[in-house]
Scaffold this motif. Structure first.
Motif, PDB file in Angstrom:
ATOM      1  N   GLU A  26       2.303  -5.228  11.693  1.00 22.51           N
ATOM      2  CA  GLU A  26       3.311  -4.740  12.630  1.00 22.51           C
ATOM      3  C   GLU A  26       3.409  -3.208  12.602  1.00 22.51           C
ATOM      4  N   PHE A  27       3.193  -2.628  11.425  1.00 21.19           N
ATOM      5  CA  PHE A  27       3.291  -1.175  11.287  1.00 21.19           C
ATOM      6  C   PHE A  27       2.158  -0.474  12.031  1.00 21.19           C
ATOM      7  N   PHE A  28       0.934  -1.005  11.881  1.00 18.61           N
ATOM      8  CA  PHE A  28      -0.211  -0.448  12.583  1.00 18.61           C
ATOM      9  C   PHE A  28      -0.457  -1.249  13.862  1.00 18.61           C
ATOM     10  N   THR A  29      -0.950  -0.595  14.881  1.00 18.74           N
ATOM     11  CA  THR A  29      -1.312  -1.302  16.107  1.00 18.74           C
ATOM     12  C   THR A  29      -2.612  -2.071  15.887  1.00 18.74           C
ATOM     13  N   GLN A  30      -2.865  -3.045  16.749  1.00 16.54           N
ATOM     14  CA  GLN A  30      -4.113  -3.814  16.656  1.00 16.54           C
ATOM     15  C   GLN A  30      -5.316  -2.906  16.873  1.00 16.54           C
ATOM     16  N   ALA A  31      -5.167  -1.938  17.756  1.00 15.68           N
ATOM     17  CA  ALA A  31      -6.272  -1.004  18.011  1.00 15.68           C
ATOM     18  C   ALA A  31      -6.573  -0.156  16.780  1.00 15.68           C
ATOM     19  N   GLU A  32      -5.529   0.224  16.009  1.00 20.06           N
ATOM     20  CA  GLU A  32      -5.741   0.999  14.781  1.00 20.06           C
ATOM     21  C   GLU A  32      -6.435   0.158  13.720  1.00 20.06           C
TER      22      GLU A  32
ATOM     23  N   ILE B 270       0.850  -1.187   0.000  1.00 23.03           N
ATOM     24  CA  ILE B 270       0.000   0.000   0.000  1.00 23.03           C
ATOM     25  C   ILE B 270       0.888   1.240   0.000  1.00 23.03           C
ATOM     26  N   ALA B 271       0.683   2.122  -1.008  1.00 24.75           N
ATOM     27  CA  ALA B 271       1.457   3.360  -1.140  1.00 24.75           C
ATOM     28  C   ALA B 271       0.497   4.544  -1.038  1.00 24.75           C
ATOM     29  N   PRO B 272       0.204   5.021   0.176  1.00 23.68           N
ATOM     30  CA  PRO B 272      -0.796   6.083   0.350  1.00 23.68           C
ATOM     31  C   PRO B 272      -0.203   7.477   0.163  1.00 23.68           C
ATOM     32  N   ASP B 273      -1.063   8.482   0.279  1.00 27.73           N
ATOM     33  CA  ASP B 273      -0.622   9.874   0.305  1.00 27.73           C
ATOM     34  C   ASP B 273      -0.049  10.197   1.686  1.00 27.73           C
ATOM     35  N   LYS B 274       0.844  11.178   1.734  1.00 25.16           N
ATOM     36  CA  LYS B 274       1.452  11.568   3.014  1.00 25.16           C
ATOM     37  C   LYS B 274       0.586  12.620   3.704  1.00 25.16           C
ATOM     38  N   ASP B 275      -0.511  12.195   4.280  1.00 25.40           N
ATOM     39  CA  ASP B 275      -1.364  13.052   5.093  1.00 25.40           C
ATOM     40  C   ASP B 275      -2.253  12.147   5.952  1.00 25.40           C
ATOM     41  N   GLU B 276      -3.108  12.754   6.764  1.00 27.39           N
ATOM     42  CA  GLU B 276      -3.947  11.955   7.663  1.00 27.39           C
ATOM     43  C   GLU B 276      -4.991  11.144   6.900  1.00 27.39           C
ATOM     44  N   PRO B 277      -5.668  11.724   5.871  1.00 26.68           N
ATOM     45  CA  PRO B 277      -6.567  10.881   5.072  1.00 26.68           C
ATOM     46  C   PRO B 277      -5.836   9.698   4.427  1.00 26.68           C
ATOM     47  N   GLY B 278      -4.552   9.913   4.065  1.00 23.01           N
ATOM     48  CA  GLY B 278      -3.781   8.816   3.487  1.00 23.01           C
ATOM     49  C   GLY B 278      -3.578   7.687   4.480  1.00 23.01           C
ATOM     50  N   ARG B 279      -3.340   8.034   5.739  1.00 24.78           N
ATOM     51  CA  ARG B 279      -3.201   6.993   6.768  1.00 24.78           C
ATOM     52  C   ARG B 279      -4.519   6.243   6.952  1.00 24.78           C
ATOM     53  N   HIS B 280      -5.623   6.986   6.940  1.00 30.74           N
ATOM     54  CA  HIS B 280      -6.940   6.354   7.049  1.00 30.74           C
ATOM     55  C   HIS B 280      -7.167   5.400   5.867  1.00 30.74           C
ATOM     56  N   TYR B 281      -6.784   5.829   4.677  1.00 30.76           N
ATOM     57  CA  TYR B 281      -6.945   4.991   3.485  1.00 30.76           C
ATOM     58  C   TYR B 281      -6.088   3.729   3.585  1.00 30.76           C
ATOM     59  N   ALA B 282      -4.844   3.885   4.045  1.00 27.62           N
ATOM     60  CA  ALA B 282      -3.963   2.723   4.184  1.00 27.62           C
ATOM     61  C   ALA B 282      -4.539   1.718   5.167  1.00 27.62           C
ATOM     62  N   LEU B 283      -5.113   2.196   6.264  1.00 22.76           N
ATOM     63  CA  LEU B 283      -5.730   1.299   7.239  1.00 22.76           C
ATOM     64  C   LEU B 283      -6.933   0.577   6.651  1.00 22.76           C
ATOM     65  N   ALA B 284      -7.768   1.305   5.881  1.00 20.35           N
ATOM     66  CA  ALA B 284      -8.955   0.695   5.282  1.00 20.35           C
ATOM     67  C   ALA B 284      -8.573  -0.379   4.276  1.00 20.35           C
TER      68      ALA B 284
END
Length: 750
Positions: free
Chosen positions: A321-327, A259-273
């Motif tokens: 490993e990159f994201f926490t289980q809670a995330e 996954i290669a997201p954008d460097k912003d908060e919506p990008g992090r949300h997209y990577a998690l989804a």
């Protein structure tokens, strides 16, 4: 502003808010139009513009007219529940102020909830996947945004065009708009089709099953990545980062995903989804590029802003490993909530381990994520008895050959007449396509004694039918709740052990109600927020009833009756295997394939069925004849023969009223005069040693009052009449004869 209307309120205020929301909800569309400007109805949702941001296009800001939930996916914090909170949000005022303003409005107009006019509905036309060469070419201009700077085509798995996404650049602003073909309007419409959407780049993904898959955020980044990583497949999803779950990520199963997201908060949300969806759909591996720690990338940058090579992907880190289980948890749960019940059941243990929770906890979280239903709706069972999903056969199936195969299998395990075997086989096929019929005949398996093969035949039908739900005892409530939840083939064994109890009338009424689709409902009340609310439950599904004693006449009338007898010592049948369902899986797959291919050709035509003793029996057989006609000429001939043979011998011994009318008809025919005496009728009935009238009254003979009670529903009542100087009590002959003509089949001349 967002925090201001989301603060907890005093309990009394919340109760008032809930009451006010309920009063305002019937006029949601009118109120939203007044507060937000343009709005339109899209199914159960109202799409509106958000007056707090510069966006005049409907779509991102919606209000659910059933649940009251609302939100703007372009502004994650802009979410809430109820019209009071919505008013507070769009007017940028505290909830307490919104509550007071709306309360004053209602008090000024007490009839608001009923009389306030609403703008007309604007139904959203259907759009569909098409071959671009077969329709008018898509538009070159948007009516407001002008010429697109570029466009991207989204193709489905079959290579057909699902929709385009156009990108517009005006005055430094970048906007996208979808456009899809509508056969209904015979035009291109500026809207998305119904989700789930295909992935952009899906055709490349399918063409390279071994390649690594790179997921970017947006089509522009996907095009740039495709040039930078020529040995990989690049895909993305439509509708922006907040709507990632609206796309079909199931194609990532078994694939290596980066996954290669954008460097912003919506990008992090997209990577998690995307990570959550890929993990749910069993991707081989899921890794994420940590673009947020790259100093050379500015905020909002993506792969289109930097020239990199394939080695860039080597820095990707394992998502778990990159994201926490809670995330990960909310995104995995949301993706899992979109799975079928069977797929979820098979994946819940692995997903629970991934999140570090128990399987039952994951199931509970998924249940909570399931969209809420409207008031009065009860929760359907989350546990599915049909986790093993049946797939149709890949090869086409010949109908006549299919029915012969089912008949041969039945004859291998149960002793039936040829007419009975072909009737059961055709009924099994009907169980796969019953939704296409308005009549749903039950299959009644009856025998004079035990050990006649009822349970074996029932188990065989369990192994052959679609979504079988077998029970040796069941309550009336369980019947309609199970049917509403699962639309099963309901198989009830040992029905004589409980159809004669206190609940037998209620049970028979529920079973009988499922015969005609238009009447196949029962109404029960359920408690919602302390109030009893009526709810309708469907009772329309295929049913098999196996019993020794005969059921009520009303059940017999709605059934194809299969009368079994104990086999002779010289007759041999095979024993069913323990894994019979698995052994017959191939045959079930062929039945499903034939049904999928031909169910639209099955036509209910009462005149195609031979005349019978009553219209309901003819309706029952008309259903099997309809399926037999679609199966083929050989099947049709066999079922027509079975209908003639079985329908004429299906009367069971418990047809009390029919037997009485038949015997009375013979007695009346031997009498002359306008009246006939009750005492004489009872006396002559008592002389019929082969009939039940000599012991019907708890071992005693039928009495005059007993005779009157049976005839009362037909409108025949005993009256006093004069025979010379004697006053007698009896019935009017012409009235009885009219009843005979109406309720007994015409006599065939000798």
């Amino acid at each position: 502003m967002a925090n201001r209307y989301k603060k907890p309120l005093p309990r009394a205020t919340l109760q008032s808010q809930k009451q006010l929301d309920a009063v305002l909800l019937p006029n949601a569309l009118a109120l939203i139009t007044e507060w937000c400007g343009d709005a339109e109805v899209r199914g159960n949702e109202i799409a509106m513009t958000n007056p707090l941001r510069d966006d005049e296009t409907l779509g991102s800001f919606t209000f659910n007219a059933g649940s009251g939930a609302w939100g703007d996916f372009a502004t994650p914090d802009m979410r809430g529940y109820g019209l009071v909170a919505l008013y507070a949000a769009v007017k940028s005022v505290p909830v307490a102020d919104a509550l007071q303003a709306l309360r004053d409005m209602v008090l000024a107009d007490p009839a608001l909830a009923l009389s306030r006019p609403a703008p007309p509905k604007r139904e959203k036309p259907e759009v569909q996947a098409v071959d671009p060469d077969c329709v008018i070419q898509p538009p070159d201009l948007h009516p407001d945004l002008g010429c697109p700077a570029t466009s991207w085509a989204y193709l489905d798995h079959a290579g057909k065009l699902s929709f385009y996404v156009y990108r517009f650049e005006q005055d430094g602003k970048k906007q996208t708009r979808p456009v899809a073909w509508s056969a209904q309007k015979n035009a291109w419409l500026w809207q998305y089709p119904k989700p789930p959407y295909p992935l952009y780049g899906l055709q490349s993904l399918l063409a390279h099953p071994q390649a690594r898959v790179v997921v970017t955020e947006g089509e522009k980044a996907a095009d740039a990545a495709a040039l930078q990583f020529p040995d990989d497949v690049v895909v993305t999803s439509a509708c922006g980062s907040e709507q990632a779950l609206s796309s079909d990520w199931s194609w990532l199963k078994g694939r290596r995903v980066v996954i290669a997201p954008d460097k912003d908060e919506p990008g992090r949300h997209y990577a998690l989804a995307v990570a959550g969806s890929a993990l749910v759909h069993e991707a081989q591996s899921v890794s994420v590029l940590d673009v947020w720690s790259m100093p050379s990338w500015a905020a909002g940058d993506d792969l289109a802003d930097h020239q990199v090579g394939p080695e860039f992907l080597d820095a990707a880190q394992d998502a778990a490993e990159f994201f926490t289980q809670a995330e990960l948890e909310p995104h995995v749960v949301k993706a899992a909530a979109k799975l079928g019940k069977g797929d979820l059941d098979r994946r819940k243990d692995a997903l629970a381990t991934l999140l570090g929770v128990k399987a039952r906890t994951l199931t509970s979280l998924v249940k909570e994520e399931t969209p809420s239903k409207g008031a009065g709706d009860e929760e359907k069972p989350t546990h599915s008895l049909f986790a093993d999903v049946l797939e149709p056969s890949e090869e086409e199936v010949d109908g006549d050959t299919l029915l012969d195969e089912i008949v041969a299998l039945i004859n291998r395990y149960v002793i039936l007449t040829p007419a009975q075997a072909v009737s059961v086989a055709c009924w099994v096929v009907f169980s796969y396509g019953f939704e296409s019929m308005r009549i749903c005949p039950q299959l009644l398996i009856n025998s004079p004694a035990k050990r006649c093969g009822k349970s074996t035949l029932l188990e065989l039908i369990v192994n052959l039918s679609l979504r079988p739900l077998a029970a040796s005892n069941i309550s009336p409530a369980a019947i309609y709740r199970a049917i509403e939840a699962w639309r099963p083939t309901l198989l009830i064994d040992e029905a004589d052990t409980f159809l004669g109890g206190n609940s037998s009338e209620d049970m028979a009424g529920i079973l009988n109600s499922g015969h005609n689709r238009g009447l196949a409902f029962v109404i029960r009340t359920t408690e919602v927020d302390g109030e009893h609310v009526p709810k309708s439950y469907s009772t329309f599904c295929p049913k098999v009833i196996a019993m020794i004693k005969a059921p009520a006449d009303t059940i017999i009338d709605r059934s194809i009756v299969i009368r079994l007898e104990r086999k002779l010592h010289t007759q041999r049948v095979d024993a069913l295997a323990v894994d019979g369902s698995e052994q017959m899986r191939g045959l079930r797959s062929r039945i499903l394939r034939w049904t999928n291919d031909h169910v639209e050709t099955v036509k209910f035509e009462i005149h195609a069925t031979p005349p019978m003793s009553n219209d309901r029996a003819r309706q029952n057989w008309a259903v099997l004849v309809a399926f037999a006609q679609a199966l083929g000429p050989k099947s049709l001939a066999a079922v027509l023969h079975a209908a003639n043979e079985i329908a004429n011998t299906a009367e069971l011994e418990e047809d009390l009223e029919g037997d009485l009318l038949t015997d009375l008809q013979e007695l009346v025919a031997m009498q002359s005069g306008a009246n006939i005496q009750s005492a004489m009728l009872v006396k002559e009935l008592g002389k019929m040693a082969h009939r039940r009238w000599i012991h019907i009254n708890h071992g005693k003979a039928l009495t005059e009052s007993g005779l009157a009670q049976i005839l009362k529903p037909f409108g025949a009542r005993p009256l006093k009449y004069r025979d010379g100087k004697v006053t007698l009590r009896g019935y009017v002959v012409c009235q009885l004869q009219q009843i005979f003509r109406r309720y007994l089949p015409p006599k065939v001349p000798a």
